[in-house]
Design a protein around this motif. Structure first.
Motif, short mmCIF file in Angstrom:
data_model
loop_
_atom_site.label_atom_id
_atom_site.label_comp_id
_atom_site.label_asym_id
_atom_site.label_seq_id
_atom_site.Cartn_x
_atom_site.Cartn_y
_atom_site.Cartn_z
N GLN A 102 0.83 -1.22 0.00
CA GLN A 102 0.00 0.00 0.00
C GLN A 102 0.85 1.26 0.00
N ARG A 103 2.03 1.18 0.59
CA ARG A 103 2.90 2.35 0.65
C ARG A 103 3.76 2.49 -0.58
N GLY A 104 3.57 1.62 -1.54
CA GLY A 104 4.26 1.78 -2.82
C GLY A 104 5.60 1.08 -2.92
N HIS A 105 5.96 0.28 -1.92
CA HIS A 105 7.21 -0.48 -2.04
C HIS A 105 7.02 -1.56 -3.10
N ARG A 106 8.11 -1.88 -3.79
CA ARG A 106 7.96 -2.73 -4.98
C ARG A 106 8.53 -4.13 -4.82
N ALA A 107 9.60 -4.27 -4.04
CA ALA A 107 10.22 -5.59 -3.94
C ALA A 107 10.84 -5.79 -2.56
N VAL A 108 10.84 -7.03 -2.12
CA VAL A 108 11.37 -7.37 -0.79
C VAL A 108 12.35 -8.52 -0.94
N LEU A 109 13.48 -8.42 -0.25
CA LEU A 109 14.44 -9.52 -0.19
C LEU A 109 14.54 -9.98 1.25
N LEU A 110 15.00 -11.19 1.45
CA LEU A 110 15.33 -11.68 2.79
C LEU A 110 16.27 -12.86 2.66
N VAL A 111 16.90 -13.21 3.77
CA VAL A 111 17.72 -14.42 3.81
C VAL A 111 17.00 -15.39 4.74
N GLY A 112 16.52 -16.50 4.19
CA GLY A 112 15.76 -17.43 5.03
C GLY A 112 15.41 -18.70 4.28
N ASP A 113 14.56 -19.49 4.91
CA ASP A 113 14.19 -20.80 4.37
C ASP A 113 13.03 -20.67 3.38
N GLU A 114 13.27 -21.09 2.14
CA GLU A 114 12.21 -20.98 1.12
C GLU A 114 10.95 -21.78 1.50
N PRO A 115 11.09 -22.97 2.10
CA PRO A 115 9.86 -23.71 2.43
C PRO A 115 8.93 -22.92 3.36
N TYR A 116 9.51 -22.08 4.21
CA TYR A 116 8.66 -21.27 5.10
C TYR A 116 8.18 -20.01 4.39
N TYR A 117 9.12 -19.21 3.90
CA TYR A 117 8.74 -17.92 3.33
C TYR A 117 7.99 -18.08 2.00
N GLY A 118 8.14 -19.24 1.38
CA GLY A 118 7.38 -19.52 0.17
C GLY A 118 5.88 -19.48 0.44
N ARG A 119 5.50 -19.68 1.69
CA ARG A 119 4.06 -19.65 2.03
C ARG A 119 3.43 -18.28 1.83
N VAL A 120 4.28 -17.23 1.85
CA VAL A 120 3.73 -15.90 1.56
C VAL A 120 4.24 -15.38 0.21
N GLY A 121 4.80 -16.29 -0.59
CA GLY A 121 5.13 -15.92 -1.97
C GLY A 121 6.59 -15.70 -2.28
N PHE A 122 7.48 -15.77 -1.28
CA PHE A 122 8.91 -15.57 -1.58
C PHE A 122 9.44 -16.76 -2.37
N LYS A 123 10.39 -16.45 -3.26
CA LYS A 123 11.06 -17.53 -3.99
C LYS A 123 12.55 -17.20 -4.10
N ALA A 124 13.34 -18.24 -4.32
CA ALA A 124 14.79 -18.03 -4.44
C ALA A 124 15.08 -17.11 -5.61
N VAL A 125 16.01 -16.19 -5.41
CA VAL A 125 16.40 -15.28 -6.48
C VAL A 125 17.23 -16.05 -7.49
N LYS A 126 16.75 -16.10 -8.72
CA LYS A 126 17.45 -16.84 -9.77
C LYS A 126 17.63 -15.97 -11.00
N PRO A 127 18.64 -16.16 -11.81
CA PRO A 127 19.70 -17.13 -11.56
C PRO A 127 20.54 -16.72 -10.34
N PHE A 128 21.07 -17.72 -9.64
CA PHE A 128 21.90 -17.44 -8.49
C PHE A 128 23.02 -16.49 -8.91
N GLY A 129 23.27 -15.48 -8.08
CA GLY A 129 24.34 -14.54 -8.40
C GLY A 129 23.85 -13.30 -9.12
N ARG A 130 22.58 -13.28 -9.53
CA ARG A 130 22.03 -12.07 -10.16
C ARG A 130 22.02 -10.91 -9.16
N ILE A 131 21.71 -11.26 -7.91
CA ILE A 131 21.77 -10.28 -6.83
C ILE A 131 22.80 -10.80 -5.82
#
Ligand SMILES: CC(C)(COP(=O)(O)OP(=O)(O)OC[C@H]1O[C@@H](n2cnc3c(N)ncnc32)[C@H](O)[C@@H]1OP(=O)(O)O)[C@@H](O)C(=O)NCCC(=O)NCCS
Length: 181
Positions: A102-131
């Motif tokens: 709602q505040r206009g932020h566009r993207a979120v990163l984090l360091v964590g477990d994909e099986p957990y954060y995937g539940r709210v839509g996070f996915k591994a950044v690919k290709p690895f090394g892009r970020i």
């Protein structure tokens, strides 16, 4: 049932205790922590969960720069030990991510477990090394989420602090040059 509200200044000590309980003494060495040194968290995106009037969970976000574009870094997220597994962590993330959108932020990163954060839509950044992160991070744990269409995909480059609020604190935690991940 837990309720969610904005963090208040007087919540500080309870939040510190929760984060200590959740992450232990090694937390300051983590790469994500070093990005936070010398930079204030975004108070408008800091939320807590309450249960029976007690503060039981916290989430905060930090502003970051990814190759010249603004983004958010989610964390720490911590839920009181004995209340885990009741959906409070997911609920707090959904609440805060919706506020960020709602505040206009566009993207979120984090360091964590994909099986957990995937539940709210996070996915591994690919290709690895892009970020790339300014320190050692297992690349399969660098996760991202678009709050606006295509926003995560448009990010590439090195992650750094968005700005400095406290140069002295930042100098005590210098960020390394990009590492291969
Ligand atoms: C990780 C944490 C925030 C989860 O909070 P929570 O309120 O227990 O999570 P929720 O109740 O919303 O979700 C629980 C579900 O996620 C699963 N889950 C929790 N942590 C997980 C992980 N690391 N990987 C995969 N699944 C995980 C649980 O098994 C549970 O699954 P179920 O619904 O199938 O039973 C909490 O355990 C915590 O504070 N941990 C210590 C701090 C920490 O590690 N923070 C995250 C840093 S990356």
């Amino acid at each position: 049932m837990a309720t969610y509200r904005s963090e208040k200044p007087e919540d500080g000590p309870a939040i510190d205790a929760l984060v200590r309980q959740g992450f232990g003494p090694g937390r300051y060495a983590k790469t994500a922590y070093r990005l936070r040194e010398g930079v204030g968290f975004l108070s408008e995106l800091a939320f807590v969960a309450e249960l029976d009037g007690k503060l039981v969970a916290t989430v905060r976000y930090w502003p970051i720069d990814v190759g010249g574009k603004s983004a958010l870094m989610l964390g720490p997220l911590a839920v009181r030990n004995e209340l885990r597994g009741q959906g409070i962590g997911i609920g707090l993330m959904e609440h805060s991510l919706s506020a960020a959108r709602q505040r206009g932020h566009r993207a979120v990163l984090l360091v964590g477990d994909e099986p957990y954060y995937g539940r709210v839509g996070f996915k591994a950044v690919k290709p690895f090394g892009r970020i790339t992160m300014p320190g050692p991070v297992d690349c399969s744990r660098l996760l991202g989420l678009s709050l606006a269409e295509g926003a995560l995909e448009s990010l590439s480059g090195h992650v750094g602090r968005a700005h400095l609020d406290d140069p002295v604190a930042a100098a005590s935690a210098p960020l390394a040059v990009p590492t291969k991940q």
